[in-house]
Design a protein around this motif. Structure first.
Motif, short mmCIF file in Angstrom:
data_model
loop_
_atom_site.label_atom_id
_atom_site.label_comp_id
_atom_site.label_asym_id
_atom_site.label_seq_id
_atom_site.Cartn_x
_atom_site.Cartn_y
_atom_site.Cartn_z
N GLU A 141 0.81 -1.22 0.00
CA GLU A 141 0.00 0.00 0.00
C GLU A 141 0.84 1.27 0.00
OE1 GLU A 141 -2.45 -0.48 3.41
OE2 GLU A 141 -3.85 -1.88 2.44
N VAL A 142 2.18 1.12 0.14
CA VAL A 142 3.06 2.29 0.11
C VAL A 142 3.06 2.88 -1.29
CG1 VAL A 142 5.43 3.12 0.40
CG2 VAL A 142 4.51 1.40 1.98
N PRO A 143 2.69 4.16 -1.46
CA PRO A 143 2.57 4.73 -2.81
C PRO A 143 3.90 4.95 -3.52
CG PRO A 143 2.17 6.41 -1.12
CD PRO A 143 2.28 5.10 -0.40
N PHE A 186 8.08 4.21 -2.78
CA PHE A 186 9.14 3.73 -1.89
C PHE A 186 10.28 4.74 -1.77
CE2 PHE A 186 7.52 -0.63 -3.11
CZ PHE A 186 6.98 -0.90 -1.86
N GLU A 187 10.51 5.54 -2.81
CA GLU A 187 11.60 6.50 -2.77
C GLU A 187 11.33 7.60 -1.74
OE1 GLU A 187 14.49 6.36 -4.29
OE2 GLU A 187 13.98 4.47 -5.28
N LYS A 188 10.09 7.99 -1.58
CA LYS A 188 9.74 9.06 -0.65
C LYS A 188 9.29 8.52 0.72
CE LYS A 188 8.27 12.20 -4.34
NZ LYS A 188 7.15 13.00 -4.89
N SER A 189 9.11 7.24 0.83
CA SER A 189 8.61 6.64 2.07
C SER A 189 9.63 6.78 3.20
CB SER A 189 8.27 5.17 1.85
OG SER A 189 7.95 4.54 3.07
N LYS A 190 9.15 7.06 4.41
CA LYS A 190 10.01 7.15 5.59
C LYS A 190 10.05 5.82 6.35
CE LYS A 190 9.33 12.10 6.35
NZ LYS A 190 8.88 13.14 7.33
N THR A 191 9.34 4.83 5.84
CA THR A 191 9.32 3.52 6.51
C THR A 191 9.82 2.44 5.55
OG1 THR A 191 6.96 3.32 5.92
CG2 THR A 191 7.49 4.16 8.12
N TRP A 192 8.93 1.83 4.79
CA TRP A 192 9.31 0.74 3.90
C TRP A 192 9.95 1.28 2.63
CZ3 TRP A 192 9.14 -3.66 6.37
CH2 TRP A 192 8.21 -3.83 7.41
N LYS A 193 11.06 0.64 2.22
CA LYS A 193 11.80 1.05 1.04
C LYS A 193 11.66 0.06 -0.12
CE LYS A 193 13.40 4.85 2.72
NZ LYS A 193 12.95 6.15 2.16
N GLY A 194 10.84 -0.93 0.04
CA GLY A 194 10.64 -1.93 -1.00
C GLY A 194 10.07 -3.20 -0.40
N ILE A 195 9.80 -4.18 -1.25
CA ILE A 195 9.29 -5.48 -0.80
C ILE A 195 10.47 -6.44 -0.70
CG2 ILE A 195 7.75 -7.40 -1.32
CD1 ILE A 195 5.99 -5.48 -2.85
N SER A 196 10.74 -6.89 0.49
CA SER A 196 11.87 -7.79 0.73
C SER A 196 11.70 -9.09 -0.06
CB SER A 196 11.97 -8.10 2.23
OG SER A 196 12.86 -9.16 2.47
N GLY A 197 12.82 -9.58 -0.58
CA GLY A 197 12.80 -10.86 -1.30
C GLY A 197 12.39 -12.02 -0.42
N LEU A 198 12.47 -11.84 0.90
CA LEU A 198 12.06 -12.91 1.82
C LEU A 198 10.57 -13.22 1.71
CD1 LEU A 198 14.18 -11.78 4.87
CD2 LEU A 198 14.36 -14.01 3.78
#
Length: 506
Positions: free
Chosen positions: A404-406, A408-420
């Motif tokens: 739901e993060v619009p 990732f470059e501007k996000s202060k929390t999640w920076k992407g979807i982990s490969g895990l």
């Protein structure tokens, strides 16, 4: 080294084994036994070393002493003349490597885009340049240049990833009777009295067993911990070179075995010289794919302790890292106002004007609603705490939040979807990430001791901290007092020790 000892101890009598999925080893395992039996002959009558054990010791010595291939060639030539029946040993390093290679514990070299965009594997295995940035795969070649087959044979890759397949190593663990039995210790040998002594006593382990009862039904199925951190392979502290290994820890083993260096399984070496950052998950693709396959497809494995074939499955319970490493594993920003990953956007933080750091407060939210500390204004930040604790990240679908993060470059929390999250069970893991106690223990002890003893440069109770208290208008008894000579006096805190007390303790 321990693997070599295990191999030498493998029982050679397999006359009772049948090539059946129910009992006895499969043809590949039987062929391995035959290889070991052939190589287990002594170098000469009365010699304590077999051909295989000799080569294992020789390769181990070559590795730890950093011998060149040429030096080993020269040594083998001398040994052939010096020992009785020297024809039993290989003449060159190349021949010796072929014998060791038959053990089936080799590694794969995977070429990488120099900008870490992609791995040259599967449908991109024959590409000459990156499909994303156009950088050449080969040294001294222009970008977006295609090579002929002849040119490709002579070309040298710009970056190489080394991947150690997991399945062969798991099969070697079960091919030895004692090790195969030890991998069931968590179920058959562990004291189950409710005390927390082993990962098998944790709620995270039990949650996996509850969610996948078929997986839990066979105690031989492996539960892994995954660890990674950067290190300098050259041992020179002045160099900024950073190499990142990914290590798997088989938690099925008893505590006195699972954390030994000989039990750790190296699965990947991410090359330097730069810090991998968010590209970590590009490098880790082969590991994730094999771990997902190990969970879903069930690898046929021979259990020497029970003399039977079974279908082996594995799960990764959690990762183990320091806090910056957690940010890489989870692709979460561990710097800034929302640096607490479990709390996420509900993190309670304040930027200190003079300390120039974020201060994380609001810990009283986790206390019971009627706890007296919630209503103690003077001892904390000057306010009462009526908020409830934030919802634990393990109680919600983290993957849904990330999707739901619009931006990732501007996000202060999640920076992407982990490969895990490519692992089919990762989003329902109760505890996805663990912090390395070594870093926490050292940093906390350093800070506490430095503050209690008032060590210069180590204490956190300094002028900047006191001025921040003054700006926040709390703890007035600790506010700095300016003297006539423009110097500040810091009133002693309740924990401050006198010089006499410090001398007594030290």
């Amino acid at each position: 080294m321990l693997l070599g000892i295990w191999i030498m101890d493998i029982p050679m009598n397999s006359s009772t084994c049948q090539n059946s999925f129910e009992t006895g080893p499969d043809p590949k395992t039987q062929a391995f036994f035959d290889l070991i039996r052939e190589a287990d002959q002594p170098l000469w009558p009365g010699c304590e070393l077999s051909k295989l054990s000799f080569l294992v010791l020789l390769f181990h010595t070559k590795s730890i002493n950093k011998w060149s291939n040429k030096s080993l060639n020269d040594l083998l030539a001398i040994l052939q003349q010096a020992i009785p029946n020297g024809s039993n040993i290989p003449r060159t390093f190349s021949e010796a490597r072929k014998i060791i290679g038959k053990l089936g514990l080799s590694y794969e070299k995977i070429h990488v885009c120099p900008n870490n965009c992609q791995l040259y594997r599967k449908d991109k295995a024959n590409d000459d340049f990156c499909s994303k940035c156009g950088a050449s795969r080969w040294k001294n070649k222009k970008d977006k240049t295609k090579l002929t087959k002849k040119e490709r044979k002579k070309a040298a890759p710009r970056k190489v990833l080394r991947y150690f397949p997991i399945k062969p190593r798991l099969k070697r663990l079960f091919i030895h009777k004692e090790t195969a039995a030890a991998l069931r210790w968590h179920d058959e040998g562990r004291v189950k009295d409710g005390a927390l002594r082993h990962p098998a006593d944790s709620e995270a382990w039990k949650a996996i067993d509850s969610e996948f009862p078929e997986f839990a039904s066979d105690s031989r199925n492996i539960r892994f911990g995954m660890a990674s951190d950067g290190f300098n392979p050259f041992g020179t502290m002045s160099s900024s070179y950073s190499c990142w290994p990914i290590v798997l820890i088989p938690y099925n083993l008893p505590p006195w075995l699972c954390m030994k260096a000989s039990s750790l399984m190296l699965s990947l070496i991410i090359p330097g010289p730069s810090y991998p950052g968010k590209d970590f998950h590009v490098f880790a693709q082969p590991v994730y794919e094999e771990l997902a396959d190990l969970f879903e497809s069930r690898t046929l494995t021979y259990d020497a302790s029970r003399d039977e074939m079974f279908r082996l499955r594995t799960v990764v319970l959690h990762t183990v890292s320091d806090y910056p490493g957690l940010g890489i594993f989870a692709l979460y920003s561990v710097n800034g106002e929302f640096a607490c990953m479990p709390c996420g956007e509900e993190t309670c933080s304040k930027r200190l004007k003079h300390g120039r750091k974020y201060c994380f407060m609001g810990h009283r939210r986790f206390l019971p609603l009627d706890h007296k500390f919630r209503y103690d204004e003077c001892s904390f930040d000057g306010t009462e705490e009526h908020r409830s604790a934030p919802l634990a990240y393990s109680q919600t679908s983290t993957l849904k939040k990330i999707q739901e993060v619009p931006d990732f470059e501007k996000s202060k929390t999640w920076k992407g979807i982990s490969g895990l999250f490519s692992l089919p069970y990762w989003d329902i893991n109760l505890l996805r990430h663990n912090l390395d106690i070594m870093h926490i223990e050292k940093n906390i002890c350093d800070n506490i001791c430095g503050t209690l003893l008032g060590l210069e440069g180590k204490s956190k109770d300094n002028l900047q901290a006191r001025v921040d208290l003054q700006d926040m208008n709390i703890r007035s008894e600790l506010h700095p007092q300016r003297r006539a000579n423009d110097k500040y006096y810091l009133p002693p805190a309740s924990y401050t020790m006198s010089k006499k007390r410090e001398t007594t303790i030290l």
